[in-house]
Scaffold this motif. Structure first.
Motif, PDB file in Angstrom:
ATOM      1  N   VAL A 149      -7.769 129.463   1.952  1.00  0.00           N
ATOM      2  CA  VAL A 149      -7.521 130.871   2.237  1.00  0.00           C
ATOM      3  C   VAL A 149      -6.188 131.271   1.620  1.00  0.00           C
ATOM      4  O   VAL A 149      -5.220 130.504   1.673  1.00  0.00           O
ATOM      5  CB  VAL A 149      -7.550 131.138   3.763  1.00  0.00           C
ATOM      6  CG1 VAL A 149      -6.488 130.320   4.489  1.00  0.00           C
ATOM      7  CG2 VAL A 149      -7.382 132.612   4.063  1.00  0.00           C
ATOM      8  N   GLU A 150      -6.139 132.456   0.993  1.00  0.00           N
ATOM      9  CA  GLU A 150      -4.924 132.967   0.354  1.00  0.00           C
ATOM     10  C   GLU A 150      -4.235 131.879  -0.473  1.00  0.00           C
ATOM     11  O   GLU A 150      -3.088 131.517  -0.257  1.00  0.00           O
ATOM     12  CB  GLU A 150      -3.966 133.530   1.415  1.00  0.00           C
ATOM     13  CG  GLU A 150      -4.465 134.769   2.118  1.00  0.00           C
ATOM     14  CD  GLU A 150      -4.626 135.968   1.187  1.00  0.00           C
ATOM     15  OE1 GLU A 150      -3.931 136.009   0.147  1.00  0.00           O
ATOM     16  OE2 GLU A 150      -5.450 136.849   1.493  1.00  0.00           O
ATOM     17  N   THR A 151      -4.968 131.383  -1.443  1.00  0.00           N
ATOM     18  CA  THR A 151      -4.505 130.261  -2.255  1.00  0.00           C
ATOM     19  C   THR A 151      -4.280 130.715  -3.698  1.00  0.00           C
ATOM     20  O   THR A 151      -5.103 131.427  -4.274  1.00  0.00           O
ATOM     21  CB  THR A 151      -5.535 129.115  -2.215  1.00  0.00           C
ATOM     22  OG1 THR A 151      -5.672 128.673  -0.858  1.00  0.00           O
ATOM     23  CG2 THR A 151      -5.089 127.954  -3.082  1.00  0.00           C
ATOM     24  N   VAL A 207      -4.058 131.610  14.118  1.00  0.00           N
ATOM     25  CA  VAL A 207      -2.672 131.807  14.551  1.00  0.00           C
ATOM     26  C   VAL A 207      -2.497 133.243  15.044  1.00  0.00           C
ATOM     27  O   VAL A 207      -3.258 134.143  14.656  1.00  0.00           O
ATOM     28  CB  VAL A 207      -1.682 131.507  13.408  1.00  0.00           C
ATOM     29  CG1 VAL A 207      -1.798 130.053  12.983  1.00  0.00           C
ATOM     30  CG2 VAL A 207      -1.928 132.429  12.221  1.00  0.00           C
ATOM     31  N   VAL A 216      -8.490 133.309  10.214  1.00  0.00           N
ATOM     32  CA  VAL A 216      -9.066 132.074   9.710  1.00  0.00           C
ATOM     33  C   VAL A 216      -8.261 130.867  10.174  1.00  0.00           C
ATOM     34  O   VAL A 216      -8.823 129.831  10.550  1.00  0.00           O
ATOM     35  CB  VAL A 216      -9.145 132.113   8.173  1.00  0.00           C
ATOM     36  CG1 VAL A 216      -9.565 130.756   7.622  1.00  0.00           C
ATOM     37  CG2 VAL A 216     -10.117 133.193   7.715  1.00  0.00           C
ATOM     38  N   LEU A 217      -6.938 130.997  10.173  1.00  0.00           N
ATOM     39  CA  LEU A 217      -6.082 129.872  10.558  1.00  0.00           C
ATOM     40  C   LEU A 217      -5.935 129.721  12.066  1.00  0.00           C
ATOM     41  O   LEU A 217      -5.397 128.720  12.539  1.00  0.00           O
ATOM     42  CB  LEU A 217      -4.695 130.043   9.925  1.00  0.00           C
ATOM     43  CG  LEU A 217      -4.654 130.041   8.386  1.00  0.00           C
ATOM     44  CD1 LEU A 217      -3.237 130.256   7.899  1.00  0.00           C
ATOM     45  CD2 LEU A 217      -5.235 128.756   7.822  1.00  0.00           C
ATOM     46  N   GLN A 228      -6.060 136.294   7.252  1.00  0.00           N
ATOM     47  CA  GLN A 228      -5.559 134.927   7.128  1.00  0.00           C
ATOM     48  C   GLN A 228      -5.241 134.356   8.505  1.00  0.00           C
ATOM     49  O   GLN A 228      -5.566 133.195   8.794  1.00  0.00           O
ATOM     50  CB  GLN A 228      -4.325 134.899   6.242  1.00  0.00           C
ATOM     51  CG  GLN A 228      -3.757 133.498   6.022  1.00  0.00           C
ATOM     52  CD  GLN A 228      -2.547 133.514   5.108  1.00  0.00           C
ATOM     53  OE1 GLN A 228      -1.982 134.563   4.822  1.00  0.00           O
ATOM     54  NE2 GLN A 228      -2.147 132.344   4.637  1.00  0.00           N
ATOM     55  N   ALA A 229      -4.624 135.149   9.350  1.00  0.00           N
ATOM     56  CA  ALA A 229      -4.307 134.686  10.706  1.00  0.00           C
ATOM     57  C   ALA A 229      -5.581 134.351  11.479  1.00  0.00           C
ATOM     58  O   ALA A 229      -5.628 133.368  12.230  1.00  0.00           O
ATOM     59  CB  ALA A 229      -3.505 135.759  11.443  1.00  0.00           C
ATOM     60  N   ALA A 268     -13.397 125.770  10.881  1.00  0.00           N
ATOM     61  CA  ALA A 268     -12.805 124.457  10.655  1.00  0.00           C
ATOM     62  C   ALA A 268     -13.580 123.654   9.600  1.00  0.00           C
ATOM     63  O   ALA A 268     -12.995 122.885   8.832  1.00  0.00           O
ATOM     64  CB  ALA A 268     -12.746 123.676  11.952  1.00  0.00           C
TER      65      ALA A 268
END
Length: 283
Positions: free
Chosen positions: A138-140, A105, A102-103, A99-100, A132
């Motif tokens: 993601v993780e929804t 972060v 993809v985002l 997740q990090a 983007a």
């Protein structure tokens, strides 16, 4: 397994609170854990772990069996659970790392997780995914209030897999376990019977949860796949998640709900003339 915002652990397994105030919703993984029999694989797996421990240090085990048998038995019996918890913890960290990524972060250094993250990055490059532009979610968390379940998907991503290179929306679930229940190394083409049911449940949920805790209609998913991540390889495997798989999931859902709400005990039946019971004929 990750820790979604509205998920709660109960004595019956994971449920989701409904932010709109409706009844709690059983989680997809809880359904598959309660409604699909996995003991044929898990029992040999647990026994194998204990056997490996004994074979690995037989002299020490024999000595402890004479001196403190109760403590030894407790430790050996706990091995499968401890191993399962370690695997689940690793899986959660891998999902958080994904997740990090993809985002975009930061994520704390984690040497055990990094090989899996590298394989995920290679998969993104292979498919020429623009994070983007191509990642829809993601993780929804998704809800199906009519059937009373909820679950959290890993990745909704647009891939150029349609005719003439047109984009299609894929629901992709990361699978990170590196060993099979029998203790052998799990190849990256492994698919378990219940995994298409999991993706079917997520795919057919009509709503997904937004960051502000409101919901909106989930987008139409064209295809579903597992992304098996291993420390040294990865493989994307398309699995079916259509009406047949969704019907099978609903069967497991009904079984799980029944088991979770069934009485813990039932009254005994005794003849009317038993001691303490009036004799109907005499009456």
């Amino acid at each position: 397994m990750t820790d979604p915002k509205w998920a709660v652990a109960t004595e019956r397994g994971r449920y989701y609170r409904d932010p709109a105030g409706g009844p709690d919703l059983i989680s997809v993984t809880n359904v598959l854990g309660a409604g699909v029999n996995k003991s044929f694989a898990l029992v040999p797996w647990g026994a194998g772990l204990v056997a490996d421990r004994v074979i690995g240090d037989p002299i020490h085990i024999a000595r402890r069996a004479r001196i403190e048998p109760t403590a030894l038995r407790r430790e050996l019996a706990a091995i499968p659970r401890q191993n399962s918890e370690r695997a689940a913890n690793l899986g959660t960290r891998i999902h958080n790392r994904a997740q990090a990524h993809v985002l975009g972060v930061p994520y704390p250094a984690d040497p055990e997780v990094e090989p899996y993250a590298l394989q995920l990055a290679r998969w993104f490059r292979l498919w020429r995914i623009d994070l983007a532009e191509d990642v829809a979610a993601v993780e929804t968390t998704v809800f199906h209030r009519r059937y009373g379940y909820a679950g959290t998907g890993d990745l909704w991503v647009w891939l150029r897999t349609g005719l003439m290179g047109r984009r299609q929306l894929w629901l992709v679930d990361y699978k990170t376990s590196a060993t099979k229940p029998d203790g052998t190394v799990k190849p990256d083409d492994t698919v378990y019977d219940e995994q298409p049911l999991q993706l079917a449940a997520l795919r057919h949920a009509p709503e997904w949860l937004l960051p502000d805790d409101s919901t909106e209609p989930a987008p139409r998913v064209h295809r579903t796949a597992l992304l098996n991540l291993r420390p040294r390889s990865h493989r994307m495997i398309e699995v079916p998640s259509g009406p047949a798989q969704f019907r099978a999931f609903r069967g497991a859902l009904a079984t799980s709900k029944y088991l979770h709400n069934a009485p813990s005990s039932y009254p005994a039946v005794v003849p009317s003339w038993a001691p303490g019971v009036s004799d109907r004929k005499a009456a």
